[in-house]
Enzyme design. Sequence first.
Site, PDB file in Angstrom:
ATOM      1  N   CYS A  74      44.892  -7.885  15.120  1.00 43.37           N
ATOM      2  CA  CYS A  74      45.665  -9.002  15.649  1.00 43.37           C
ATOM      3  C   CYS A  74      45.472 -10.299  14.885  1.00 43.37           C
ATOM      4  O   CYS A  74      45.597 -11.383  15.431  1.00 43.37           O
ATOM      5  CB  CYS A  74      45.239  -9.231  17.090  1.00 43.37           C
ATOM      6  SG  CYS A  74      43.510  -9.686  17.148  1.00 43.37           S
ATOM      7  N   TYR A 132      29.322  -0.701   1.642  1.00 44.53           N
ATOM      8  CA  TYR A 132      29.665  -1.786   2.568  1.00 44.53           C
ATOM      9  C   TYR A 132      31.050  -1.563   3.187  1.00 44.53           C
ATOM     10  O   TYR A 132      31.775  -2.516   3.458  1.00 44.53           O
ATOM     11  CB  TYR A 132      29.588  -3.156   1.868  1.00 44.53           C
ATOM     12  CG  TYR A 132      28.277  -3.360   1.134  1.00 44.53           C
ATOM     13  CD1 TYR A 132      27.114  -3.634   1.849  1.00 44.53           C
ATOM     14  CD2 TYR A 132      28.182  -3.235  -0.250  1.00 44.53           C
ATOM     15  CE1 TYR A 132      25.895  -3.792   1.191  1.00 44.53           C
ATOM     16  CE2 TYR A 132      26.976  -3.393  -0.910  1.00 44.53           C
ATOM     17  CZ  TYR A 132      25.849  -3.674  -0.183  1.00 44.53           C
ATOM     18  OH  TYR A 132      24.649  -3.826  -0.824  1.00 44.53           O
TER      19      TYR A 132
HETATM   20  N1  LLP Z   1      18.428  -5.584  -2.539  1.00 45.55           N
HETATM   21  C1  LLP Z   1      18.571  -6.561  -1.638  1.00 45.55           C
HETATM   22  C2  LLP Z   1      17.391  -7.308  -1.194  1.00 45.55           C
HETATM   23  C3  LLP Z   1      19.842  -6.873  -1.129  1.00 45.55           C
HETATM   24  O1  LLP Z   1      19.987  -7.849  -0.243  1.00 45.55           O
HETATM   25  C4  LLP Z   1      20.967  -6.134  -1.569  1.00 45.55           C
HETATM   26  C5  LLP Z   1      22.298  -6.430  -1.060  1.00 45.55           C
HETATM   27  C6  LLP Z   1      20.774  -5.097  -2.503  1.00 45.55           C
HETATM   28  C7  LLP Z   1      19.478  -4.861  -2.967  1.00 45.55           C
HETATM   29  C8  LLP Z   1      21.913  -4.234  -3.007  1.00 45.55           C
HETATM   30  O2  LLP Z   1      22.877  -4.946  -3.685  1.00 45.55           O
HETATM   31  P1  LLP Z   1      24.042  -4.156  -4.448  1.00 45.55           P
HETATM   32  O3  LLP Z   1      23.406  -3.305  -5.507  1.00 45.55           O
HETATM   33  O4  LLP Z   1      24.722  -3.319  -3.445  1.00 45.55           O
HETATM   34  O5  LLP Z   1      24.928  -5.197  -5.012  1.00 45.55           O
HETATM   35  N2  LLP Z   1      28.507  -6.795   1.617  1.00 45.55           N
HETATM   36  C9  LLP Z   1      28.654  -7.308   0.261  1.00 45.55           C
HETATM   37  C10 LLP Z   1      27.405  -7.123  -0.549  1.00 45.55           C
HETATM   38  C11 LLP Z   1      26.201  -7.734   0.118  1.00 45.55           C
HETATM   39  C12 LLP Z   1      24.928  -7.351  -0.508  1.00 45.55           C
HETATM   40  C13 LLP Z   1      23.760  -7.686   0.380  1.00 45.55           C
HETATM   41  N3  LLP Z   1      22.525  -7.349  -0.224  1.00 45.55           N
HETATM   42  C14 LLP Z   1      29.858  -6.641  -0.409  1.00 45.55           C
HETATM   43  O6  LLP Z   1      30.502  -5.798   0.224  1.00 45.55           O
HETATM   44  O7  LLP Z   1      30.194  -6.981  -1.543  1.00 45.55           O
END
Ligand code: LLP
Length: 410
Positions: free
Chosen positions: A337, A365
């Site tokens: 909505c 995510y």
């Molecule tokens: N380590 C820590 C402490 C983190 O906070 C994160 C992600 C990762 C590793 C992994 O990051 P990656 O490799 O996935 O980039 N929801 C957002 C991304 C938020 C990430 C939060 N922390 C998105 O959908 O783009």
Amino acid sequence: MQLSGQQYQIQGLNVLDICQQFGTPLYVYDADVIIRQINNLKSAFNTVPLRIKFACKALTNISVLKLMQTQGIGIDAVSVAEARQALLAGFKPKDITFTSNGVDFSEIQEAVELGVSINVDNLPTLELFGKIFGNTVPCCIRLKPNIRAGGNAKIQVGHEHSKFGIPLAQLPDVHTLVTKYNIVINGLHIHTGSDILDPEAFIQGANVLFTVAKEFPDLAFIDFGGGFKVGYKKGDKTTNMPDLGEKLSAAFKEFCKDYGRELEMWFEPGKYLVSECGVLFVKANQVKQTPSITFVQVNSGLNHLIRPMMYDAYHEIVNVSNPAGELKTYDVVGYICETDTLGSDRQLNEVRADDVLALLNAGAYGFTMSSQYNARFRPAEVLVYKGEARLIRERETMEDILRNQILLDF
Ligand code: LLP
């Protein structure tokens, strides 16, 4: 997902058959892609003692966690519940790290009781940790490296104004606490952001860690965090893993020589391991022509994939029901909505009511950030493993909407 003839397939299975069997909206994950990504990372860093800790916030289904466990990697958990899921999936406590942010100390105590390793990101927590555990439980500290890197501003977390990590300027306070309580610091950690393309950001972060590490004699590992860039759009640049592996490994070996001991090199990737493996399949409820725009209205929305609305993220959209259809321009929108555009101004093979559309790179995510907004059921999840599509989460029902609600008797 691949186009084979006139059919989109995952591990040789027709995706339309999968959608027919389990219904839409549906998250489908390809186990082969997860394993391939783990192996890419392992081989890029095969000259150093590498430990991969999957940042399971990206995709916490326990069957996916179990798959990770069979590949010999560990887990980075952001809550005790994530750590418990990892234990349930078969991980040993020593393979799980609890990287919390601003939690009540009772959560840290619970994690210590579970036997998982602890990462501390603020001084008050370090003080309590020292008071309670002294030198009996080691911990890692998360530093704020003062580096701005990452895709959307919301996912840049290593800069000066970010809430994460202990600022470098507070290192003297860390030392005061370490001395006062005899705390054993076994690791140093940074995580600068998500969707980081520039390898320089990792090298810069590494240099901060190497400089600080010299002040801590008891280290067992250095944790470089996650954040590798994956490709969402055709032609998107992604982290060049072999190149980064070579550069960072060389710098790490040099550092270890200086430090006098070989340490472990840790990473905590989320997206890199699971973004590409996942597809969100949705159904076109109808095609709505307006004078300016043709909308495809699908049986999903920001409740199932919030990334486009939250981060302006681009997810490629494919009409898997009509691969040979004439290309037309559409806005693909959800049924929520409020404005919930999944993709605007997209060229898709002609979409007809009931066609199935695929939103690609939705493994990370995607489901984990889904909600019941508008009292909509969360989708089911399927893992394709060894050529077989297996249900790993049932679609929600009305019971899930009502679970925990209390109807007062006025
Ligand atoms: N380590 C820590 C402490 C983190 O906070 C994160 C992600 C990762 C590793 C992994 O990051 P990656 O490799 O996935 O980039 N929801 C957002 C991304 C938020 C990430 C939060 N922390 C998105 O959908 O783009």
